[in-house]
Design an enzyme around this catalytic site. Structure first.
Site, PDB file in Angstrom:
ATOM      1  N   GLY B  89       0.829  -1.197   0.000  1.00 38.77           N
ATOM      2  CA  GLY B  89       0.000   0.000   0.000  1.00 38.77           C
ATOM      3  C   GLY B  89       0.864   1.248   0.000  1.00 38.77           C
ATOM      4  CG  LEU B  90       2.077   3.387   3.083  1.00 42.05           C
ATOM      5  CD1 LEU B  90       3.398   3.275   3.811  1.00 42.05           C
ATOM      6  CD2 LEU B  90       1.331   4.601   3.575  1.00 42.05           C
ATOM      7  CB  CYS B  91       1.235   3.518  -3.908  1.00 41.31           C
ATOM      8  SG  CYS B  91       0.359   1.978  -3.807  1.00 41.31           S
ATOM      9  N   GLY B  92      -1.077   6.074  -2.499  1.00 44.73           N
ATOM     10  CA  GLY B  92      -2.196   6.926  -2.888  1.00 44.73           C
ATOM     11  C   GLY B  92      -3.376   6.107  -3.361  1.00 44.73           C
TER      12      GLY B  92
END
Lengths: 133, 293
Positions: B89-92
């Protein structure tokens, strides 16, 4: 010769060659063929072998391909190669390691599908050896 | 009103978050460069493959005996959606936008009375879609391309799709992935793989051209070209998706770093104000104490 043919060689990784040349000799699965401008449209499979690029009356580039497809029409030759290595970059080490790997794969293959894949690899390796000579 | 100590701790914690996000941004930026080159390098092959297949399909159109993978098996009851997302994750909005599109598409197809199967590639997509369409999910792939996707990995996915098709488990296959446009924009793309969709414009130009000669013959070429094309298209989708993921992450992390910076500034001002207020308070206390004597 006034008219040239656009030669494009692409592998899954990148577009290797895209230039106008006099003639391209491609190792088709049913024999080598030379493609000049105004060649009749044709689609063929390519066997492992060497593509000769003729330009200005001599063989310019020689590129080894490990099989694929070729599409020829009046103004363009497109070769979709699974793998392509310029002949000048083939080294004895590369050939021997590939041959050995392929032979091991043939020996290890169990299922029919694996055997087919391994046999194909050996074929490619043998063709590579021939190209290096 | 938080105490001075609380504020100090807050500032420290936001500062370390900023360090992490800015490091992730740098990592994503360097990975992006590699992934972008790979994705752009793969485009010519996939495009030419499509063009060649388009010509072949055009010349075979209407003839019996075309492989089912090219022409379809005449039905469209069961749809397979290959959903390409990231493992992390952590990709907008990278993963959610794919999931949203797949969700919409699934709902539409189910509304039309079709059966839908979803093959997730990447962990995040699977997790997100499980809630709504868990029963439609089938065994997917995870952890592909940790060190940049390779062709054999894509081939694995394609082989699974091909074997499912041969077993008659679905009729139409569509792949949904993020097409890389730039670091800040990725386009959610649906591409139909089976049956092979010929672009409308291409078909016309194919008709105008002279008929092609085939060596050894049409069937044999198609038999090798069609599965190959499937693998190539999957490969390309995963490459594009990977580049998009890094781009999306870079942008998201850049925003996060900037937000953290703003927050630190705000907190620092608040900290200084309350520190000053406290000093003033103490002074007043001392002075009024002294005056009282």
């Amino acid at each position: 010769m006034a008219e040239k043919i656009q030669f494009e060689l692409v592998s899954p990784a990148k577009l290797l060659v895209s230039e106008a040349v006099d003639m391209v000799v491609v190792p088709g699965s049913e024999g080598d063929f030379g493609a000049l401008a105004m060649h009749a449209p044709m689609i063929t499979t390519v066997r492992p072998g060497v593509i000769d690029v003729h330009d200005g009356g001599k063989v310019g580039k020689r590129i080894f391909v490990a099989g694929g497809f070729a599409e020829v029409n009046e103004e363009r030759v497109t070769v979709l190669a699974e793998e392509a290595i310029p002949v000048t970059e083939i080294t004895a080490d590369l050939v021997s390691s590939r041959l050995q790997e392929a032979r091991e794969a043939v020996a290890d293959a169990k299922s029919d599908a694996e055997k087919a894949v391994a046999a194909q690899r050996l074929l490619v390796a043998t063709a590579l050896e021939a190209a290096a000579r | 009103m938080p105490s001075l100590k609380d504020l100090r701790l807050r500032i420290v914690s936001v500062k370390s978050t900023r360090k992490i996000t800015s490091a992730m941004k740098m990592v994503a930026a360097s990975k992006l460069r590699r992934a972008q080159t790979a994705a752009e390098a793969a485009r010519p092959f996939a495009e030419r493959m499509e063009r060649m297949l388009g010509t072949l399909a055009g010349s075979l159109a209407g003839q019996a005996g075309a492989p089912a993978m090219l022409a379809g098996n005449g039905k469209s009851d069961v749809h397979l959606i290959v959903m390409v997302t990231a493992d992390r994750g952590l990709c907008g909005g990278f993963n959610s936008s794919i999931v949203r599109d797949v969700r919409r598409m699934t709902a539409e197809l189910i509304g039309q009375g079709k059966t839908v199967k979803i093959l997730p590639v990447g962990r995040k997509g699977r997790e997100q879609i499980k809630r709504d369409f868990g029963s439609n999910l089938i065994e997917g792939f995870e952890g592909l391309g940790r060190k940049g996707i390779t062709f054999p990995e894509a081939d694995m996915v394609a082989a699974k799709v091909a074997s499912m098709f041969e077993a008659g488990e679905f009729d139409v296959c569509t792949v949904v992935y993020n097409r890389f446009q730039s670091a800040i924009s990725q386009i959610v793309t649906r591409q139909q793989l089976i049956p092979f969709a010929v672009a409308a414009g291409e078909e016309k130009s194919g008709e105008l051209k002279a008929t092609y000669e085939f060596e050894p013959n049409e069937e044999e070429i198609l038999a090798t070209l069609v599965p190959r094309n499937l693998a190539i298209q999957v490969f390309r989708a995963t490459l594009e998706s990977q580049a998009s993921e890094q781009g999306a992450r870079m942008t998201a992390m850049d925003n996060a770093t900037r937000n953290a910076g703003d927050m630190i500034n705000g907190l620092t001002i608040k900290y200084n104000r309350s520190r000053q207020a406290q000093i003033t308070k103490e002074l007043i206390e001392i002075i009024s104490g002294a005056e009282a004597l």
